[in-house]
Design a protein around this motif. Structure first.
Motif, PDB file in Angstrom:
ATOM      1  N   SER A  17       0.822  -1.211   0.000  1.00  0.00           N
ATOM      2  CA  SER A  17       0.000   0.000   0.000  1.00  0.00           C
ATOM      3  C   SER A  17       0.860   1.267   0.000  1.00  0.00           C
ATOM      4  N   SER A  18       2.163   1.130   0.286  1.00  0.00           N
ATOM      5  CA  SER A  18       3.080   2.273   0.222  1.00  0.00           C
ATOM      6  C   SER A  18       3.705   2.459  -1.157  1.00  0.00           C
ATOM      7  N   ARG A  20       4.127   3.457  -4.958  1.00  0.00           N
ATOM      8  CA  ARG A  20       3.582   4.554  -5.752  1.00  0.00           C
ATOM      9  C   ARG A  20       2.788   3.983  -6.915  1.00  0.00           C
ATOM     10  N   GLN A  21       1.902   4.794  -7.451  1.00  0.00           N
ATOM     11  CA  GLN A  21       1.070   4.344  -8.569  1.00  0.00           C
ATOM     12  C   GLN A  21       1.945   3.907  -9.743  1.00  0.00           C
ATOM     13  N   ASP A  22       1.639   2.724 -10.277  1.00  0.00           N
ATOM     14  CA  ASP A  22       2.373   2.170 -11.426  1.00  0.00           C
ATOM     15  C   ASP A  22       3.851   1.901 -11.142  1.00  0.00           C
ATOM     16  N   GLN A  23       4.232   1.879  -9.854  1.00  0.00           N
ATOM     17  CA  GLN A  23       5.649   1.668  -9.544  1.00  0.00           C
ATOM     18  C   GLN A  23       6.075   0.225  -9.808  1.00  0.00           C
ATOM     19  N   SER A  25       4.257  -4.059 -10.235  1.00  0.00           N
ATOM     20  CA  SER A  25       3.066  -4.896 -10.259  1.00  0.00           C
ATOM     21  C   SER A  25       3.397  -6.282  -9.718  1.00  0.00           C
ATOM     22  N   TYR A  49       7.105  -8.130  -6.274  1.00  0.00           N
ATOM     23  CA  TYR A  49       6.591  -7.079  -7.135  1.00  0.00           C
ATOM     24  C   TYR A  49       7.750  -6.537  -7.963  1.00  0.00           C
ATOM     25  N   ASN A  51       8.692  -3.859 -11.674  1.00  0.00           N
ATOM     26  CA  ASN A  51       8.187  -3.004 -12.731  1.00  0.00           C
ATOM     27  C   ASN A  51       8.169  -3.786 -14.031  1.00  0.00           C
TER      28      ASN A  51
END
Length: 131
Positions: A17-18, A20-23, A25, A49, A51
């Motif tokens: 949840s920390s 960043r958007q699109d950081q 997947s 996760y 990129n």
């Protein structure tokens, strides 16, 4: 410390949840096994996760081990991955190389945290609180 009783997913939740958007997947356990050359049979949970862009080295791995005695082997595998990535990016992507140089690898008993990201320290703080 002795590690955690929580699952890898529970520990990873505040870290995710920390992000960043699109950081980054979510990737599969098989992806983690392939990327890091780790023995999935020795794990009791993996959260990986990364990129999707090959020009972005951002990634985060949390591995809970069946046996904390295997932590050294896993740390070495992660360090080898970082070194391989550094060698790959050193000459043509200096900002990615710098991220790799600042990557965080921490062992807490039966659980390992690894992160290469612009906000790796922030993600590590979220992880530490979740243990």
């Amino acid at each position: 410390s002795g590690g955690t009783q929580k699952s890898a997913d529970e520990v990873a939740a505040p870290v995710i949840s920390s992000l960043r958007q699109d950081q980054m997947s979510k990737k599969t356990n098989a992806d983690a096994g392939k990327a890091f050359g780790i023995d999935l049979d020795k794990t009791d949970g993996i959260v990986y996760y990364a990129n999707d862009n090959v020009m972005d080295v951002s990634e985060m791995l949390i591995v809970k081990l069946n046996d904390s005695n295997d932590a050294g082997e896993f740390k070495t595998a992660i360090q080898n991955r970082v070194t391989d990535q550094e060698n790959l990016y050193k000459n043509y992507a200096p900002e990615q190389y710098a991220l790799l140089e600042d990557s965080v690898i921490k062992i807490n008993g039966n659980i390992i945290f690894y992160c290469t990201a612009v906000n790796s320290d922030e993600l590590y703080e979220a992880y530490k609180k979740a243990l």
